[in-house]
Motif scaffolding. Sequence first.
Motif, PDB file in Angstrom:
ATOM      1  N   MET A   1     -33.190  39.175 -14.674  1.00 48.29           N
ATOM      2  CA  MET A   1     -32.185  39.328 -15.739  1.00 48.29           C
ATOM      3  C   MET A   1     -32.684  38.716 -17.038  1.00 48.29           C
ATOM      4  O   MET A   1     -32.581  39.298 -18.110  1.00 48.29           O
ATOM      5  CB  MET A   1     -30.870  38.649 -15.287  1.00 48.29           C
ATOM      6  CG  MET A   1     -29.771  38.717 -16.327  1.00 48.29           C
ATOM      7  SD  MET A   1     -29.179  40.413 -16.572  1.00 48.29           S
ATOM      8  CE  MET A   1     -27.967  40.155 -17.831  1.00 48.29           C
ATOM      9  N   MET A   2     -33.238  37.492 -16.941  1.00 48.23           N
ATOM     10  CA  MET A   2     -33.724  36.801 -18.129  1.00 48.23           C
ATOM     11  C   MET A   2     -34.893  37.556 -18.758  1.00 48.23           C
ATOM     12  O   MET A   2     -34.987  37.697 -19.973  1.00 48.23           O
ATOM     13  CB  MET A   2     -34.168  35.374 -17.768  1.00 48.23           C
ATOM     14  CG  MET A   2     -34.373  34.458 -18.971  1.00 48.23           C
ATOM     15  SD  MET A   2     -32.824  34.168 -19.837  1.00 48.23           S
ATOM     16  CE  MET A   2     -33.422  33.256 -21.265  1.00 48.23           C
ATOM     17  N   ALA A   3     -35.783  38.083 -17.889  1.00 47.51           N
ATOM     18  CA  ALA A   3     -36.940  38.835 -18.388  1.00 47.51           C
ATOM     19  C   ALA A   3     -36.477  40.090 -19.113  1.00 47.51           C
ATOM     20  O   ALA A   3     -37.001  40.454 -20.162  1.00 47.51           O
ATOM     21  CB  ALA A   3     -37.867  39.199 -17.238  1.00 47.51           C
ATOM     22  N   ALA A   4     -35.455  40.751 -18.537  1.00 40.12           N
ATOM     23  CA  ALA A   4     -34.926  41.968 -19.162  1.00 40.12           C
ATOM     24  C   ALA A   4     -34.301  41.655 -20.507  1.00 40.12           C
ATOM     25  O   ALA A   4     -34.452  42.400 -21.474  1.00 40.12           O
ATOM     26  CB  ALA A   4     -33.900  42.619 -18.237  1.00 40.12           C
ATOM     27  N   PHE A   5     -33.594  40.507 -20.552  1.00 37.17           N
ATOM     28  CA  PHE A   5     -32.940  40.131 -21.805  1.00 37.17           C
ATOM     29  C   PHE A   5     -33.983  39.778 -22.859  1.00 37.17           C
ATOM     30  O   PHE A   5     -33.806  40.090 -24.029  1.00 37.17           O
ATOM     31  CB  PHE A   5     -31.996  38.960 -21.579  1.00 37.17           C
ATOM     32  CG  PHE A   5     -31.088  38.732 -22.759  1.00 37.17           C
ATOM     33  CD1 PHE A   5     -31.301  37.697 -23.633  1.00 37.17           C
ATOM     34  CD2 PHE A   5     -30.021  39.598 -22.991  1.00 37.17           C
ATOM     35  CE1 PHE A   5     -30.465  37.501 -24.719  1.00 37.17           C
ATOM     36  CE2 PHE A   5     -29.188  39.411 -24.070  1.00 37.17           C
ATOM     37  CZ  PHE A   5     -29.407  38.354 -24.945  1.00 37.17           C
ATOM     38  N   ASN A   6     -35.067  39.135 -22.442  1.00 35.89           N
ATOM     39  CA  ASN A   6     -36.145  38.833 -23.374  1.00 35.89           C
ATOM     40  C   ASN A   6     -36.739  40.105 -23.946  1.00 35.89           C
ATOM     41  O   ASN A   6     -37.101  40.170 -25.112  1.00 35.89           O
ATOM     42  CB  ASN A   6     -37.234  37.997 -22.689  1.00 35.89           C
ATOM     43  CG  ASN A   6     -36.811  36.543 -22.533  1.00 35.89           C
ATOM     44  OD1 ASN A   6     -35.947  36.080 -23.254  1.00 35.89           O
ATOM     45  ND2 ASN A   6     -37.399  35.858 -21.568  1.00 35.89           N
ATOM     46  N   LYS A   7     -36.836  41.123 -23.088  1.00 38.91           N
ATOM     47  CA  LYS A   7     -37.339  42.417 -23.554  1.00 38.91           C
ATOM     48  C   LYS A   7     -36.376  43.032 -24.562  1.00 38.91           C
ATOM     49  O   LYS A   7     -36.794  43.657 -25.542  1.00 38.91           O
ATOM     50  CB  LYS A   7     -37.536  43.371 -22.368  1.00 38.91           C
ATOM     51  CG  LYS A   7     -38.762  43.064 -21.517  1.00 38.91           C
ATOM     52  CD  LYS A   7     -38.877  44.031 -20.353  1.00 38.91           C
ATOM     53  CE  LYS A   7     -40.075  43.685 -19.467  1.00 38.91           C
ATOM     54  NZ  LYS A   7     -40.150  44.579 -18.285  1.00 38.91           N
ATOM     55  N   LEU A   8     -35.081  42.831 -24.326  1.00 42.12           N
ATOM     56  CA  LEU A   8     -34.071  43.329 -25.263  1.00 42.12           C
ATOM     57  C   LEU A   8     -34.238  42.646 -26.619  1.00 42.12           C
ATOM     58  O   LEU A   8     -34.246  43.307 -27.665  1.00 42.12           O
ATOM     59  CB  LEU A   8     -32.670  43.081 -24.712  1.00 42.12           C
ATOM     60  CG  LEU A   8     -31.497  43.401 -25.657  1.00 42.12           C
ATOM     61  CD1 LEU A   8     -31.479  44.887 -26.015  1.00 42.12           C
ATOM     62  CD2 LEU A   8     -30.174  42.993 -25.018  1.00 42.12           C
ATOM     63  N   ASN A   9     -34.379  41.322 -26.600  1.00 45.98           N
ATOM     64  CA  ASN A   9     -34.564  40.579 -27.852  1.00 45.98           C
ATOM     65  C   ASN A   9     -35.823  41.018 -28.592  1.00 45.98           C
ATOM     66  O   ASN A   9     -35.826  41.172 -29.817  1.00 45.98           O
ATOM     67  CB  ASN A   9     -34.642  39.071 -27.572  1.00 45.98           C
ATOM     68  CG  ASN A   9     -33.305  38.502 -27.170  1.00 45.98           C
ATOM     69  OD1 ASN A   9     -32.263  39.036 -27.526  1.00 45.98           O
ATOM     70  ND2 ASN A   9     -33.320  37.420 -26.414  1.00 45.98           N
ATOM     71  N   LEU A  10     -36.894  41.208 -27.817  1.00 50.73           N
ATOM     72  CA  LEU A  10     -38.148  41.658 -28.408  1.00 50.73           C
ATOM     73  C   LEU A  10     -37.984  43.039 -29.033  1.00 50.73           C
ATOM     74  O   LEU A  10     -38.456  43.293 -30.147  1.00 50.73           O
ATOM     75  CB  LEU A  10     -39.247  41.689 -27.343  1.00 50.73           C
ATOM     76  CG  LEU A  10     -40.650  42.114 -27.817  1.00 50.73           C
ATOM     77  CD1 LEU A  10     -41.180  41.162 -28.880  1.00 50.73           C
ATOM     78  CD2 LEU A  10     -41.611  42.176 -26.629  1.00 50.73           C
ATOM     79  N   GLY A  11     -37.280  43.911 -28.311  1.00 48.55           N
ATOM     80  CA  GLY A  11     -37.030  45.260 -28.822  1.00 48.55           C
ATOM     81  C   GLY A  11     -36.215  45.238 -30.107  1.00 48.55           C
ATOM     82  O   GLY A  11     -36.500  45.984 -31.061  1.00 48.55           O
ATOM     83  N   VAL A  12     -35.202  44.353 -30.161  1.00 43.58           N
ATOM     84  CA  VAL A  12     -34.364  44.216 -31.360  1.00 43.58           C
ATOM     85  C   VAL A  12     -35.194  43.674 -32.535  1.00 43.58           C
ATOM     86  O   VAL A  12     -35.084  44.168 -33.662  1.00 43.58           O
ATOM     87  CB  VAL A  12     -33.163  43.283 -31.076  1.00 43.58           C
ATOM     88  CG1 VAL A  12     -32.427  42.933 -32.370  1.00 43.58           C
ATOM     89  CG2 VAL A  12     -32.206  43.934 -30.091  1.00 43.58           C
ATOM     90  N   ALA A  13     -36.049  42.685 -32.251  1.00 45.41           N
ATOM     91  CA  ALA A  13     -36.898  42.100 -33.300  1.00 45.41           C
ATOM     92  C   ALA A  13     -37.881  43.126 -33.864  1.00 45.41           C
ATOM     93  O   ALA A  13     -38.062  43.238 -35.080  1.00 45.41           O
ATOM     94  CB  ALA A  13     -37.667  40.895 -32.750  1.00 45.41           C
ATOM     95  N   VAL A  14     -38.497  43.902 -32.965  1.00 39.90           N
ATOM     96  CA  VAL A  14     -39.447  44.950 -33.397  1.00 39.90           C
ATOM     97  C   VAL A  14     -38.711  46.021 -34.205  1.00 39.90           C
ATOM     98  O   VAL A  14     -39.209  46.482 -35.237  1.00 39.90           O
ATOM     99  CB  VAL A  14     -40.160  45.575 -32.177  1.00 39.90           C
ATOM    100  CG1 VAL A  14     -40.956  46.811 -32.581  1.00 39.90           C
ATOM    101  CG2 VAL A  14     -41.082  44.551 -31.519  1.00 39.90           C
ATOM    102  N   SER A  15     -37.522  46.398 -33.748  1.00 37.36           N
ATOM    103  CA  SER A  15     -36.720  47.396 -34.471  1.00 37.36           C
ATOM    104  C   SER A  15     -36.331  46.879 -35.853  1.00 37.36           C
ATOM    105  O   SER A  15     -36.379  47.619 -36.847  1.00 37.36           O
ATOM    106  CB  SER A  15     -35.454  47.743 -33.677  1.00 37.36           C
ATOM    107  OG  SER A  15     -35.786  48.290 -32.423  1.00 37.36           O
ATOM    108  N   SER A  16     -35.944  45.605 -35.925  1.00 34.81           N
ATOM    109  CA  SER A  16     -35.578  44.984 -37.191  1.00 34.81           C
ATOM    110  C   SER A  16     -36.768  44.974 -38.149  1.00 34.81           C
ATOM    111  O   SER A  16     -36.625  45.267 -39.345  1.00 34.81           O
ATOM    112  CB  SER A  16     -35.093  43.557 -36.945  1.00 34.81           C
ATOM    113  OG  SER A  16     -34.844  42.892 -38.164  1.00 34.81           O
TER     114      SER A  16
END
Length: 263
Positions: A1-16
Motif C-alpha cells: 500500500m505504501m509503495a503504491a502511494f509513493n508511486k501516486l505521489n511520484l506520478g503527481v509530482a511528475v505531472s505537476s
Amino acid sequence: MMAAFNKLNLGVAVSSFAISQLLFHVLSSWISARVTSGFSNLDQKKKIEWNSRTVSTFHALVVGLFCLYILLYDEAVNGDRVWGDPSTVQLNLAITSGYLISDLLLIIFYWKAIGDIYFIIHHLVALYAYSFVLGRGLLAYFANFRLLAEFSTPFVNQRWFFEVLGYSKASKANIINGLLMTIAFFLGRIIVIPIYYSNVATEFGTEAFHKLGFAAQSAWFISSIVLDVMNLMWMVKITKGCYKVICLIGQGEAKTNKNGKSN
C-alpha cells in the motif's frame, strides 16, 4: 500500500512538473497574448518572467485552495500534528515539489532574465523540508500550515503584471491589488508566525517529537526559521512599497483639493 502511494505521489509530482513546463513554454504566451495586447509588446526577458509568474500564480491557487481544504476538513492531519495521516498533504506537496523543481530549472536556465539567489534558497529549503513529509509521512500538519503562504503569491505577481503593462502606481487597479497583496502577505506569512511556533512549542519534548529523530527535527526547525526570515525581509519591502503608494494617493488628493479650491 505504501509503495503504491509513493508511486501516486511520484506520478503527481511528475505531472505537476510537466504541466508547469507546458504552461511556461506554451500555454502562458498563448493565453496572455489573447488576454492583453501588452504582452506582445514586451521584450524577451520580460516575456520569460511573465510566463514564470503565470505558472507561479496557477500553482499558488491550486495548492492554496487544497491547503485550506486540508486545514479546515482533514481531521486525521489536524488531530495528530506530528504523525497524523499525511495522505492528502503528501498529494499537495507532490504538486508543489513538481512545480518547485520545474521553477528551479527555469531559474537556472534563464538566469539572466529571472535569476534570483533568494528564490534558489527558498526552493531548495522547501524541497528539503518537504522530502521528510513525502518520504516518511511526518509533520504533515506543519507542512500544510506553511503552504498558507501561497495565498499572497497571486497578488505579488499581479503587481508585477501591472507594472510591465504600464499601469500607474496610483491607478485604482494597482492600489487595490497593492493593498490586497499587503494584507494577504501579512495574514498568510507574518501573522501566522507566532501561531505556527506556538504549535511547535506544544509538540516540543513530547514522545511524538522525540520519535522524529535529529535529522527530521533539524530540517523542521532550520527550514522554518530560514523561510520566516525571508518572509520578514519580503514583508519589509512590501510595506515600504505600500507606504510609497499611500503617499502618492495623499499627494494626488492634496493636488486635487488645491486645484478645486483655486477654481
